[in-house]
Enzyme design. Structure first.
Site, mmCIF file in Angstrom:
data_model
loop_
_atom_site.group_PDB
_atom_site.id
_atom_site.type_symbol
_atom_site.label_atom_id
_atom_site.label_comp_id
_atom_site.label_asym_id
_atom_site.label_seq_id
_atom_site.Cartn_x
_atom_site.Cartn_y
_atom_site.Cartn_z
ATOM 1 N N HIS A 223 -38.109 -7.527 -62.908
ATOM 2 C CA HIS A 223 -37.640 -8.767 -63.546
ATOM 3 C C HIS A 223 -36.622 -8.445 -64.650
ATOM 4 O O HIS A 223 -35.545 -9.029 -64.712
ATOM 5 C CB HIS A 223 -38.880 -9.487 -64.102
ATOM 6 C CG HIS A 223 -38.618 -10.675 -64.973
ATOM 7 N ND1 HIS A 223 -39.005 -11.944 -64.604
ATOM 8 C CD2 HIS A 223 -38.039 -10.810 -66.194
ATOM 9 C CE1 HIS A 223 -38.665 -12.803 -65.568
ATOM 10 N NE2 HIS A 223 -38.082 -12.129 -66.546
ATOM 11 N N GLU A 224 -36.973 -7.486 -65.517
ATOM 12 C CA GLU A 224 -36.093 -7.192 -66.658
ATOM 13 C C GLU A 224 -34.857 -6.403 -66.241
ATOM 14 O O GLU A 224 -33.733 -6.757 -66.583
ATOM 15 C CB GLU A 224 -36.852 -6.411 -67.745
ATOM 16 C CG GLU A 224 -38.081 -7.122 -68.310
ATOM 17 C CD GLU A 224 -37.775 -8.420 -69.048
ATOM 18 O OE1 GLU A 224 -36.605 -8.683 -69.370
ATOM 19 O OE2 GLU A 224 -38.723 -9.191 -69.292
ATOM 20 N N HIS B 212 -32.763 -9.834 -64.879
ATOM 21 C CA HIS B 212 -31.843 -10.168 -65.971
ATOM 22 C C HIS B 212 -30.642 -9.219 -66.018
ATOM 23 O O HIS B 212 -29.573 -9.590 -66.481
ATOM 24 C CB HIS B 212 -32.571 -10.126 -67.316
ATOM 25 C CG HIS B 212 -33.603 -11.206 -67.478
ATOM 26 N ND1 HIS B 212 -33.368 -12.518 -67.127
ATOM 27 C CD2 HIS B 212 -34.874 -11.162 -67.964
ATOM 28 C CE1 HIS B 212 -34.458 -13.235 -67.393
ATOM 29 N NE2 HIS B 212 -35.381 -12.436 -67.893
ATOM 30 N N GLU C 146 -34.860 -17.385 -65.835
ATOM 31 C CA GLU C 146 -36.182 -16.778 -65.611
ATOM 32 C C GLU C 146 -36.551 -16.845 -64.129
ATOM 33 O O GLU C 146 -37.150 -15.932 -63.583
ATOM 34 C CB GLU C 146 -37.259 -17.480 -66.454
ATOM 35 C CG GLU C 146 -37.141 -17.249 -67.956
ATOM 36 C CD GLU C 146 -37.080 -15.776 -68.357
ATOM 37 O OE1 GLU C 146 -37.678 -14.929 -67.666
ATOM 38 O OE2 GLU C 146 -36.415 -15.468 -69.362
#
Length: 717
Positions: A444-445, A449, A502
């Site tokens: 996810h990070e 992102h 997100e």
């Protein structure tokens, strides 16, 4: 009237210790001193969040803190019981105080809904009047109580959650501001190339009857300093001006501690980073914070990691103003090796994403990715992972850092109950949810992102993509929209921005967790890898179905939390398009649900559905197509039947989130020791008494609240 029980925290509210003692004890004396002064800065800065949450929060904090520092808890309890307060009511008082300290205000850090004490106003008042603090200074304590008791207990609709105008409470704008005001301010700030991270906006009426919007920067200094501050000017039939000095007394405390930390920094990058942060907080200059962030990115693999400032924009109703946060953490070397291996493979893994090279950044800026044991985290809540800085131009062109907060993840899950799953799924989730969540946070990070390009027209008219060649995969036509000079993702996507981004990051995590090579990096192979992958999908989709709608407010049809909305969208997508891949059924009418996920189809249908959705999300983000994003998200996140009804079942099974009790670092001679506290409401209160042993911060908070009172008069009436 709202049902009061939705706003109460139970007397058996879970408090868990955020333990970093092992990592802390391994530090050298110099490192401990560095960590100590950084922590002091973070805690003092975290008090700003009280001012950023609600008009009454600073005064409630002051009232409770003054009561607790005036005498030992045991003595306060005995006096209260003698005055006729029941043990249950005293416990409820402690739980309320513990929650207020942890959330930096009387609204939940996750979900933005209000919480109120689980005892009557009369009992609360008996405790106040039985205290030593009241005995020593009854005029002041009584005035604080009289000024806050209405706001502490009120659950009239506007006060039940954070939001703009009629939708809720915010202190980022004065209470007379509407969405139209917010849009006009956004327009004016765009013309001036001002980003909103460090400001608040107050609307008053000038002598000629036109509105005057004051853009007020956070800074120690309070005097005008053009061109940073700006005199009054007219724009679209309104006046605008820029002033500075917001939160001045608290930022002064932050800087005093950062200046001490500089003396113990390990290298020049850390020293320069802190000097620029100090300058930014002193002057109210966002560019100085960006400069500090550049040094921060260059400080690869430090022993002690920290980042402080006005960072996340989740709680500003227009999605642009940053809430203060500060964290200090020690690097966990073992777990960091796994994240390092993920970074090593990142360029290859990015090629697996479904949107193709044209929509990916021109070059992969290799970030630092570490697993941290958090020592201190101030603000309204503690996330599990972070990808920062949030400044577009730095992330796109210079790089970023990823951190996974290793000791937060297991503590978040302690003793939780899991409804709506069959027994075998429940057991798998209990066994692998921490492992799966670490994988998801990593993906996810770093690759969520950290991926994806924004199409931009530069100041000189050139483009950062080939306009002739690149096609929009959703239309097959040429690219028709992009970001122009001065526009950022936040300024274009405003209220949708956080949830949309997100969702993109969560979807990347699902998509790439199907890759055996990635699971191998985390130490999972064969059957175990398949279980971890399945649990990753199951956990996220279960969250979307079983938890997310707690964060939806039916009365205003508003989502109160970005991650919750993102997970609900992914759950609905797979429910609608999966043709039985994901099913949710009502097993006991009005009482229970069952979620089932067909694990045999995740690598085929699951991957295909999430893949084509990712192409949509990235195309919309890259082209700055707010309208397209809004339409897509509205359709997937509205609570159509049966979800409107099922939300009541979800709320029936709701459990309060764990509250973290954090340690304190304490100077002992020329070294530093760690004070730990019991995982209880008492331990939480004690930690805050020792964190701020004098009422100096209470004086500062009251002074700030009093100054702001004029902007929130109707809310405080």
């Amino acid at each position: 009237m709202e049902d009061k029980s939705n706003f109460l925290l139970p007397n058996n509210q879970r408090f868990v210790e955020l333990d970093s003692s092992e990592a802390f004890e391994n530090l050298s004396k110099q490192e401990k001193l560095y960590a100590h002064y950084l922590s002091q800065a973070a805690w003092n800065g975290g008090l700003i969040v009280l001012v950023q949450t609600s008009p009454e929060s600073p005064k409630i904090f002051s009232l409770l803190h003054r009561i607790f520092i005036a005498e030992p808890l045991e003595e306060l309890k005995n006096s209260a019981l003698k005055a006729g307060v029941s043990k249950d009511d005293f416990q409820a008082f402690l739980v309320y105080a513990g929650a207020l300290f942890a959330n930096s205000g009387n609204y939940k850090g996750f979900g933005d809904t209000k919480f109120i004490p689980n005892l009557s106003t009369e009992s609360f008042e008996l405790i106040v009047k039985a205290s030593n603090a009241y005995e020593n200074d009854n005029t002041h304590i009584l005035k604080l109580w009289e000024n806050t008791k209405g706001a502490i207990y009120s659950i009239i609709p506007r006060l039940t959650s954070l939001g703009l105008a009629k939708k809720g409470v915010t202190t980022y704008f004065s209470s007379n501001c509407t969405e139209e005001d917010s849009a006009l301010v956004n327009d004016w700030m765009k013309t001036k190339r001002i980003e909103a991270y460090i400001c608040r906006t107050f609307k008053t009426i000038s002598d000629d009857g036109l509105p005057l919007y004051t853009i007020h920067y956070a800074s120690v200094e309070t005097t005008p300093k053009p061109p940073l501050t700006m005199e009054k000017e007219k724009y679209k039939n309104a006046y605008f001006r820029v002033t500075r000095g917001d939160y001045s007394p608290l930022l002064k405390l932050v800087n005093e501690n950062l200046e001490k930390a500089v003396q113990y920094a390990a290298n020049d990058n850390e020293k320069n980073m802190l000097k620029h942060y100090i300058s930014s907080f002193k002057e109210g200059d966002l560019n100085e914070h960006k400069e500090g962030s550049r040094y921060w990115i260059r400080d690869k693999g430090p022993i002690i990691e920290t980042y402080q400032g006005f960072i996340e924009t989740y709680r500003d109703p227009s999605g642009q103003r940053g809430e203060f946060e500060g964290f200090v953490a020690m690097v966990n070397k073992e777990m960091s090796k796994k994240f390092g291996a993920l970074v090593d493979g990142a360029e290859q893994f990015l090629k697996l994403l479904p949107w193709g090279q044209d929509f990916e950044k021109d070059s992969f800026l290799r970030p630092d990715f570490t697993s941290l044991d958090v020592l201190t985290f101030s603000g309204s809540g503690i996330p599990a992972g972070i990808n920062i800085p949030n400044y577009d131009e730095i992330r796109q062109n210079e790089g970023f850092k990823n951190v996974s907060l290793g000791n937060v993840i297991p503590a978040s899950y302690k003793e939780s109950v899991i409804p709506f799953l069959c027994e075998s799924d429940k057991q798998l989730l209990e066994k692998y949810r921490v492992a799966a969540f670490e994988v998801q946070v990593g993906l996810h990070e770093l690759l969520g992102h950290g991926s994806g390009k924004l199409f931009r027209q530069n100041a000189d008219g050139t483009f950062n993509f080939d306009k002739e060649k690149v096609k929009n995969p959703l239309t097959g036509k040429a690219i028709e929209s992009w970001y122009t000079e001065g526009e950022t993702y936040d300024s274009k996507f405003t209220t949708l921005g956080s949830a949309f981004e997100e969702c993109r990051a969560e979807a990347v995590g699902l998509y790439l967790s199907l890759e055996p090579e990635i699971l191998k990096i985390f130490g999972y192979e064969g059957k175990e890898a398949e279980d971890v992958m399945y649990v990753n999908w199951l956990s996220l989709l279960w969250n979307g179905a079983a938890k997310a709608t707690e964060m939806y407010q039916p009365s205003t049809q508003t989502w109160l939390q970005a991650h919750a909305r993102a997970r609900f969208v992914l759950m609905r997508l797979l429910e609608q398009e999966g043709n039985g891949l994901l099913t949710i059924s009502e097993t006991e009418p009005g009482k229970n649900l069952l979620l089932t996920l067909d694990r045999s189809r995740l690598a085929t249908d699951g991957k295909r559905i999430i893949g084509s959705f990712l192409v949509k999300l990235q195309t919309i983000k890259a082209t700055g197509d707010f309208a397209g994003g809004d339409e897509l998200f509205r359709a997937l996140s509205e609570l159509a039947e049966p979800w409107a009804r099922w939300r009541d079942i979800v709320v029936l099974h709701k459990q309060p989130r764990n509250i973290f009790v954090q340690p304190n670092t304490v100077l002992a001679g020329d070294s530093v020791k760690l004070s730990r506290y019991a995982a209880s409401a008492e331990g939480q209160v004690q930690s805050w008494v020792e964190r701020f042993p004098t009422p100096a911060v209470d004086d500062a908070l009251e002074q700030l609240a009093e100054h702001d009172r004029q902007y929130f008069a109707d809310l405080l009436a």
